[in-house]
Design an enzyme around this catalytic site. Sequence first.
Site, short mmCIF file in Angstrom:
data_model
loop_
_atom_site.label_atom_id
_atom_site.label_comp_id
_atom_site.label_asym_id
_atom_site.label_seq_id
_atom_site.Cartn_x
_atom_site.Cartn_y
_atom_site.Cartn_z
CG ASP A 30 -2.03 0.99 1.13
OD1 ASP A 30 -3.20 0.57 1.10
OD2 ASP A 30 -1.75 2.21 1.09
CB ILE A 31 0.94 4.18 -2.28
CG1 ILE A 31 2.07 5.04 -2.80
CG2 ILE A 31 -0.31 4.99 -2.07
CD1 ILE A 31 1.79 5.62 -4.20
CG ASN A 86 -12.67 -0.69 3.67
OD1 ASN A 86 -13.02 -1.24 4.70
ND2 ASN A 86 -11.57 0.04 3.60
CD GLN A 93 -14.69 -0.26 -2.84
OE1 GLN A 93 -15.88 -0.43 -2.61
NE2 GLN A 93 -14.03 -0.93 -3.77
CG HIS A 99 -8.54 -2.78 -2.31
ND1 HIS A 99 -9.42 -2.05 -3.07
CD2 HIS A 99 -8.43 -2.13 -1.13
CE1 HIS A 99 -9.84 -1.00 -2.38
NE2 HIS A 99 -9.25 -1.03 -1.20
CG HIS A 101 -6.81 -2.85 3.21
ND1 HIS A 101 -6.05 -1.72 2.99
CD2 HIS A 101 -8.03 -2.56 2.68
CE1 HIS A 101 -6.78 -0.80 2.37
NE2 HIS A 101 -7.99 -1.28 2.18
P1 5GP Z 1 -9.75 1.47 0.48
O1 5GP Z 1 -9.98 2.68 1.34
O2 5GP Z 1 -10.37 1.64 -0.89
O3 5GP Z 1 -10.13 0.19 1.15
O4 5GP Z 1 -8.18 1.38 0.30
C1 5GP Z 1 -7.49 1.88 -0.80
C2 5GP Z 1 -6.03 1.76 -0.49
O5 5GP Z 1 -5.32 1.93 -1.69
C3 5GP Z 1 -5.52 2.82 0.49
O6 5GP Z 1 -4.97 2.18 1.63
C4 5GP Z 1 -4.49 3.60 -0.33
O7 5GP Z 1 -3.38 3.97 0.43
C5 5GP Z 1 -4.12 2.63 -1.43
N1 5GP Z 1 -3.74 3.25 -2.65
C6 5GP Z 1 -4.38 4.26 -3.31
N2 5GP Z 1 -3.73 4.58 -4.44
C7 5GP Z 1 -2.67 3.75 -4.52
C8 5GP Z 1 -1.60 3.61 -5.48
O8 5GP Z 1 -1.52 4.30 -6.47
N3 5GP Z 1 -0.68 2.65 -5.21
C9 5GP Z 1 -0.74 1.86 -4.11
N4 5GP Z 1 0.22 0.95 -3.95
N5 5GP Z 1 -1.72 1.96 -3.19
C10 5GP Z 1 -2.66 2.91 -3.40
#
Ligand code: 5GP
Length: 141
Positions: A30-31, A86, A93, A99, A101
Amino acid sequence: MTACIFCKIIEGSIPSATIYEDEHVLAFMDIMPVTKGHVLLIPKKHHENVYELTEEESSRLFSVVPKIANALKDEFKPAGMNLLQNNGASAGQAVFHFHLHFIPRYDETDGFQPTFITQEWESSAERIQEIAAGIRVKLKN
Ligand code: 5GP
Ligand code: ZN
């Protein structure tokens, strides 16, 4: 060209720190890690959320979950690990490509604070049976 950031990672048009890849899934760092070793696992086929996953894709994805979790456990020796997924903006999300985590946990001060607060009005034995009955009907459909 896709607008989905995770599809771009799969295509290789934007970089990622990949840790595992096979024909069907990709796992990468995760970035914006919430703890050390925060990893995301995605299907290579674009699906927005869990409702869209087929049983086959879901089996393939979850078949690599213990392998990834154990690699994180061996590498970082965390005290615990949360798996989090999520669906929908109201569930947190932000990226609309399914995805999962992996969030290694170190101690209560590692900064990640998922909380389970019991909803008292939903927690009687009768209410729980009633809720379960409704779900069972949907599963038989
Ligand atoms: P969500 O909130 O949708 O469950 O999580 C999305 C996740 O994707 C976040 O933890 C965010 O840091 C990660 N993320 C968003 N953009 C990028 C990206 O360009 N590269 C990577 N490696 N992770 C990303
Ligand atoms: Zn996508």
